[in-house]
Motif scaffolding. Structure first.
Motif, mmCIF file in Angstrom:
data_model
loop_
_atom_site.group_PDB
_atom_site.id
_atom_site.type_symbol
_atom_site.label_atom_id
_atom_site.label_comp_id
_atom_site.label_asym_id
_atom_site.label_seq_id
_atom_site.Cartn_x
_atom_site.Cartn_y
_atom_site.Cartn_z
ATOM 1 N N ASP A 87 0.876 -1.110 0.026
ATOM 2 C CA ASP A 87 -0.152 -0.122 0.082
ATOM 3 C C ASP A 87 0.917 1.251 -0.059
ATOM 4 O O ASP A 87 1.664 1.576 0.887
ATOM 5 C CB ASP A 87 -0.946 0.160 1.378
ATOM 6 N N ALA A 89 0.956 5.576 -0.717
ATOM 7 C CA ALA A 89 0.221 6.628 -0.996
ATOM 8 C C ALA A 89 1.193 7.980 -1.667
ATOM 9 O O ALA A 89 2.285 7.978 -1.427
ATOM 10 C CB ALA A 89 -0.213 7.214 0.422
ATOM 11 N N ASN A 104 -0.763 -1.148 -4.531
ATOM 12 C CA ASN A 104 -1.966 -0.627 -4.223
ATOM 13 C C ASN A 104 -1.767 0.817 -3.967
ATOM 14 O O ASN A 104 -1.219 1.446 -3.159
ATOM 15 C CB ASN A 104 -2.983 -1.180 -3.111
ATOM 16 N N TRP A 105 -1.968 1.757 -5.056
ATOM 17 C CA TRP A 105 -1.976 3.062 -4.720
ATOM 18 C C TRP A 105 -3.089 3.713 -3.999
ATOM 19 O O TRP A 105 -4.048 3.273 -4.357
ATOM 20 C CB TRP A 105 -1.981 3.848 -6.134
ATOM 21 N N HIS A 106 -2.776 4.551 -3.475
ATOM 22 C CA HIS A 106 -3.743 5.386 -2.503
ATOM 23 C C HIS A 106 -3.677 6.904 -2.808
ATOM 24 O O HIS A 106 -2.338 7.333 -2.820
ATOM 25 C CB HIS A 106 -3.626 5.041 -1.100
ATOM 26 N N SER A 107 -4.606 7.826 -2.487
ATOM 27 C CA SER A 107 -4.286 9.209 -2.817
ATOM 28 C C SER A 107 -4.869 9.892 -1.765
ATOM 29 O O SER A 107 -5.966 9.633 -1.228
ATOM 30 C CB SER A 107 -5.146 9.800 -4.131
ATOM 31 N N ASP A 139 -5.266 6.645 9.852
ATOM 32 C CA ASP A 139 -5.819 6.272 8.508
ATOM 33 C C ASP A 139 -6.717 5.217 8.433
ATOM 34 O O ASP A 139 -7.725 5.019 7.757
ATOM 35 C CB ASP A 139 -4.436 6.178 7.501
ATOM 36 N N LEU A 143 -10.447 5.281 7.134
ATOM 37 C CA LEU A 143 -10.872 4.687 5.858
ATOM 38 C C LEU A 143 -11.341 3.399 6.377
ATOM 39 O O LEU A 143 -11.150 2.113 5.647
ATOM 40 C CB LEU A 143 -9.612 4.538 5.045
ATOM 41 N N GLN A 146 -12.972 1.123 3.990
ATOM 42 C CA GLN A 146 -12.152 0.310 3.267
ATOM 43 C C GLN A 146 -11.554 -0.989 3.657
ATOM 44 O O GLN A 146 -11.427 -1.888 3.415
ATOM 45 C CB GLN A 146 -11.359 1.402 2.456
#
Length: 192
Positions: A87, A89, A104-107, A139, A143, A146
């Motif tokens: 993961d 960001a 896994n890209w997160h913004s 976080d 989130l 998710q």
């Protein structure tokens, strides 16, 4: 030039700046002096611990790449999960590099992106960035839809059991995330 003179993680452009041609890079690949992580991204074998290869590769493509969420929980020993992908960001609005498998890209919001970022050396001068345990827990609560509430609560329980960790320290970081603050306070009230 041998692969030893290159940074532990580098791009084809970095190799060219170091004086290597594309053919020389491919020759290093053929001799197993370097390994391809993804198209145009390489590492020197055994120079970076396996847990950090994806993050180091992402960092060569974008300097703000930061390990987050489940991957950061595992790094801080706040989860026993075995993530299939890292993961990572980037600030919202930043282009996510294409081609990195198992990421896994997160913004995350650019206004709070820097909160809790810690630099870690992972070998031979290679520095990567990981969110602190406190930021990662926050976080996970932010989130929760998710990540799941069980992940957030288990991580918080584990973190609270460690000597030196205090609710005040967590709440101080949570102050940067006003929407998550009530959830964190409630979780602390339940667990304490």
């Amino acid at each position: 030039m041998s692969g030893r003179e290159l940074a532990p993680a580098f791009t084809l452009g970095d190799a060219r700046e170091a004086g290597l041609s594309k053919d020389q890079v491919y020759s290093l690949l053929d001799r197993d002096e370097i390994e391809r992580v993804e198209r145009g991204v390489y590492i020197r074998p055994d120079s970076i611990p396996p847990a950090f290869i994806n993050l180091a590769a992402a960092t060569t493509l974008h300097s703000e790449a930061t390990l987050c969420l489940t991957s950061a929980l595992v790094h801080h020993d706040l989860s026993d999960a075995i993530p299939f992908a890292s993961d990572i960001a980037l600030p919202r609005g930043t282009h996510h590099p294409a081609g990195l498998a198992n990421v896994n890209w997160h913004s995350f919001d650019p206004r709070t992106f820097q909160v809790g970022r810690e630099h870690v050396e992972v070998g031979e001068g290679t520095r990567v960035t990981i969110y602190s345990a406190e930021r990662t827990i926050i976080d996970c609560f932010r989130l929760m839809h998710q990540e799941g509430s069980d992940v957030a609560y288990k991580a918080l329980r584990r973190w609270l059991r460690r000597r030196g960790n205090t609710p005040a320290a967590l709440l101080k970081v949570a102050g940067s995330f006003p929407k998550a603050l009530p959830r964190i306070r409630h979780a602390l009230e339940v667990l304490l």
